[in-house]
Design an enzyme around this catalytic site. Structure first.
Site, PDB file in Angstrom:
ATOM      1  N   ARG A  15      15.315 -55.809  44.696  1.00 40.26           N
ATOM      2  CA  ARG A  15      16.209 -55.490  44.613  1.00 40.26           C
ATOM      3  C   ARG A  15      15.486 -54.856  42.517  1.00 40.26           C
ATOM      4  O   ARG A  15      14.550 -55.277  42.520  1.00 40.26           O
ATOM      5  CB  ARG A  15      16.520 -56.873  44.277  1.00 40.26           C
ATOM      6  CG  ARG A  15      17.688 -57.815  45.063  1.00 40.26           C
ATOM      7  CD  ARG A  15      17.573 -58.758  44.633  1.00 40.26           C
ATOM      8  NE  ARG A  15      16.883 -60.172  44.434  1.00 40.26           N
ATOM      9  CZ  ARG A  15      16.649 -61.200  44.400  1.00 40.26           C
ATOM     10  NH1 ARG A  15      17.868 -62.170  44.203  1.00 40.26           N
ATOM     11  NH2 ARG A  15      16.181 -61.896  44.319  1.00 40.26           N
ATOM     12  N   LYS A  75      13.517 -60.879  39.123  1.00 46.05           N
ATOM     13  CA  LYS A  75      12.435 -61.780  39.228  1.00 46.05           C
ATOM     14  C   LYS A  75      11.714 -62.497  38.591  1.00 46.05           C
ATOM     15  O   LYS A  75      11.718 -61.907  37.528  1.00 46.05           O
ATOM     16  CB  LYS A  75      11.616 -62.229  41.046  1.00 46.05           C
ATOM     17  CG  LYS A  75      12.627 -62.169  42.246  1.00 46.05           C
ATOM     18  CD  LYS A  75      13.212 -62.963  41.763  1.00 46.05           C
ATOM     19  CE  LYS A  75      12.504 -64.232  42.232  1.00 46.05           C
ATOM     20  NZ  LYS A  75      12.993 -65.902  42.376  1.00 46.05           N
ATOM     21  N   TYR A  94      16.239 -63.756  35.807  1.00 48.22           N
ATOM     22  CA  TYR A  94      15.957 -65.045  36.603  1.00 48.22           C
ATOM     23  C   TYR A  94      14.142 -65.460  36.082  1.00 48.22           C
ATOM     24  O   TYR A  94      13.269 -64.799  36.187  1.00 48.22           O
ATOM     25  CB  TYR A  94      15.496 -65.155  37.940  1.00 48.22           C
ATOM     26  CG  TYR A  94      17.548 -65.050  38.757  1.00 48.22           C
ATOM     27  CD1 TYR A  94      18.149 -65.738  37.836  1.00 48.22           C
ATOM     28  CD2 TYR A  94      17.829 -63.688  39.283  1.00 48.22           C
ATOM     29  CE1 TYR A  94      19.946 -65.798  38.945  1.00 48.22           C
ATOM     30  CE2 TYR A  94      18.708 -63.532  40.065  1.00 48.22           C
ATOM     31  CZ  TYR A  94      19.932 -64.891  39.968  1.00 48.22           C
ATOM     32  OH  TYR A  94      21.692 -65.020  40.084  1.00 48.22           O
ATOM     33  N   HIS A  96      13.635 -69.631  36.006  1.00 53.16           N
ATOM     34  CA  HIS A  96      13.777 -70.832  37.202  1.00 53.16           C
ATOM     35  C   HIS A  96      12.447 -72.061  36.778  1.00 53.16           C
ATOM     36  O   HIS A  96      11.025 -71.768  37.846  1.00 53.16           O
ATOM     37  CB  HIS A  96      13.138 -70.808  38.268  1.00 53.16           C
ATOM     38  CG  HIS A  96      14.882 -69.835  39.439  1.00 53.16           C
ATOM     39  ND1 HIS A  96      15.542 -70.728  39.163  1.00 53.16           N
ATOM     40  CD2 HIS A  96      15.124 -68.687  39.457  1.00 53.16           C
ATOM     41  CE1 HIS A  96      16.828 -69.974  40.015  1.00 53.16           C
ATOM     42  NE2 HIS A  96      15.657 -68.415  40.118  1.00 53.16           N
ATOM     43  N   GLU A 118      20.191 -67.538  35.627  1.00 53.17           N
ATOM     44  CA  GLU A 118      20.097 -69.213  35.719  1.00 53.17           C
ATOM     45  C   GLU A 118      21.105 -70.448  35.121  1.00 53.17           C
ATOM     46  O   GLU A 118      21.974 -71.387  35.483  1.00 53.17           O
ATOM     47  CB  GLU A 118      19.239 -69.630  36.841  1.00 53.17           C
ATOM     48  CG  GLU A 118      18.062 -70.450  36.335  1.00 53.17           C
ATOM     49  CD  GLU A 118      17.376 -69.674  35.671  1.00 53.17           C
ATOM     50  OE1 GLU A 118      16.327 -69.861  35.987  1.00 53.17           O
ATOM     51  OE2 GLU A 118      17.152 -68.603  36.051  1.00 53.17           O
ATOM     52  N   ASP A 270      12.968 -72.127  44.201  1.00 58.28           N
ATOM     53  CA  ASP A 270      13.203 -71.545  43.278  1.00 58.28           C
ATOM     54  C   ASP A 270      13.780 -73.011  41.878  1.00 58.28           C
ATOM     55  O   ASP A 270      12.262 -72.323  41.560  1.00 58.28           O
ATOM     56  CB  ASP A 270      14.082 -70.980  43.475  1.00 58.28           C
ATOM     57  CG  ASP A 270      14.151 -68.952  43.561  1.00 58.28           C
ATOM     58  OD1 ASP A 270      13.107 -69.087  43.698  1.00 58.28           O
ATOM     59  OD2 ASP A 270      15.309 -68.611  44.128  1.00 58.28           O
TER      60      ASP A 270
END
Length: 371
Positions: A15, A75, A94, A96, A118, A270
């Site tokens: 991505r 990511k 993101y 996490h 998120e 995740d």
């Protein structure tokens, strides 16, 4: 503002943070966009597509980390990327953080302003920037689980849909949120025997009405969960506590009650995973076996369908990226409480309560930074 996006370097992550169309929107709003060469290759977007959109191609990620005021990724930044982040820079991706002490420590040390997709909220405490990837991961969990169930992959050799005269496979979905309902929809569509567990009666009622008897719903007590796991061919972990580490719901002891070759797919990986025996895997080596139970715990499942995932993600992340670029992070967050919920780290301070609690940091409310 100078906004940059880099080629993702996590294992088999294809991505990209900005599509050419998103880059063009930023340019049309008066911003400068830098893109690392080859960043869009995984979605079929060449450097030429970005140049046509008005972006500037840079040879290395280092140039982008050094010169861009905001870096847009997909990511969480890897160690080599975190080492290049700096105070005064905005990281929008993101993260996490709750199960990742090392990343959190590096972000705190860097002084970067880190906004996590998120934890950005929406109406009714929804998570609109997490939702499209949860939809993708939920749907992928069934096709990944169905593949892992094949005998050649170490599974029981069960076809989820069965055939006339042979019962279908039993799928248990733990959690009735976005991941859970998408997993259940795919499993039902394949003809499996599906049970969804959740602890919220309102969610169970909504699911029951949605599936109209094509899937079973069950309150998720410890006893009910243990009984369902013991009978399952495929268990999908789809639980989420926003921003916090996932609870360990399926214990090592429960594995001993399962049929040899059954499969666990942990979509919550995740956030640390919801199976006691979970550990993050990659698309290169997606599964491992514990006590004869196959575990699929890929931490970036949507990366396998990069084009679909990237465009779905950009649809929801771009509007906030534009607000941040147009107003600056502080004014954008002050004007939008939902976006403010996405701030996790700022200039050495942890600003998301669940992360601070789970990792032992002092919690600094976002409101105190916004004045």
């Amino acid at each position: 503002m100078r906004v940059g996006t880099v080629r993702e370097i996590k294992n088999h992550e294809y991505r990209v943070g900005l599509t050419p169309e998103s880059a063009e929107e930023l340019v049309l709003n008066g911003h400068e966009v830098w893109v690392e060469t080859g960043a869009g290759d995984g979605i079929g977007s060449s450097d030429e597509h970005y140049v046509a959109a008005g972006a500037t191609i840079k040879a290395t990620a280092a140039e982008i980390f050094a010169e861009c005021e905001m870096v847009v990724k997909v990511k969480e930044p890897q160690a080599v990327e975190r080492a290049q982040l700096r105070k005064g820079q905005i990281l929008y991706t993101y993260l996490h953080l709750a199960p990742d002490a090392e990343q959190t420590a590096d972000l705190v040390k860097s002084g970067v302003t880190a906004i996590a997709y998120e934890t950005v909220t929406g109406p009714g405490n929804s998570l609109p920037l997490l939702k499209p990837m949860s939809q993708v991961a939920g749907r992928m969990s069934i096709q990944a689980g169905a593949t892992a169930l094949q005998k050649a992959q170490g599974g029981r050799g069960v076809l989820l849909g069965g055939v006339p005269g042979v019962l279908p496979g039993k799928v248990v979905v733990i959690g009735g949120g976005v991941v859970g309902i998408n997993a259940a929809q795919m499993a039902v569509g394949m003809g499996a025997d599906v049970t969804i567990l959740d602890r919220d009666p309102t969610v169970l009622e909504r699911l029951d009405n949605h599936f109209e008897g094509r899937a079973h719903t069950l309150f998720s007590s410890h006893a009910a969960l243990a009984a369902q796991v013991a009978e399952a061919d495929l268990v999908v972990g789809a639980v989420l506590i926003p921003g916090a580490a996932a609870p360990k719901l399926v214990t090592r002891e429960m594995l001993s009650t399962m049929q040899s070759g059954s499969v666990l797919v942990d979509v919550a990986i995740d956030q640390g995973g919801c199976f006691e025996t979970s550990k993050a895997t990659t698309h290169a080596e997606p599964t491992y076996v514990v006590d004869d139970i196959v575990h699929y715990c890929v931490a970036n499942m949507p990366g396998a369908v990069a084009r679909t995932s990237t465009y779905a993600l950009n649809n929801v992340t771009l509007p906030h990226a534009l607000r941040i670029a147009n107003k600056g992070w502080k004014a954008a967050l002050k004007a939008d409480a939902d976006l403010a919920a996405g701030l996790n780290v700022h200039e050495g301070q942890v600003t998301y309560e669940a992360v601070a609690h789970d990792l032992g940091y002092d919690y600094v409310p976002v409101a105190s930074l916004l004045g």
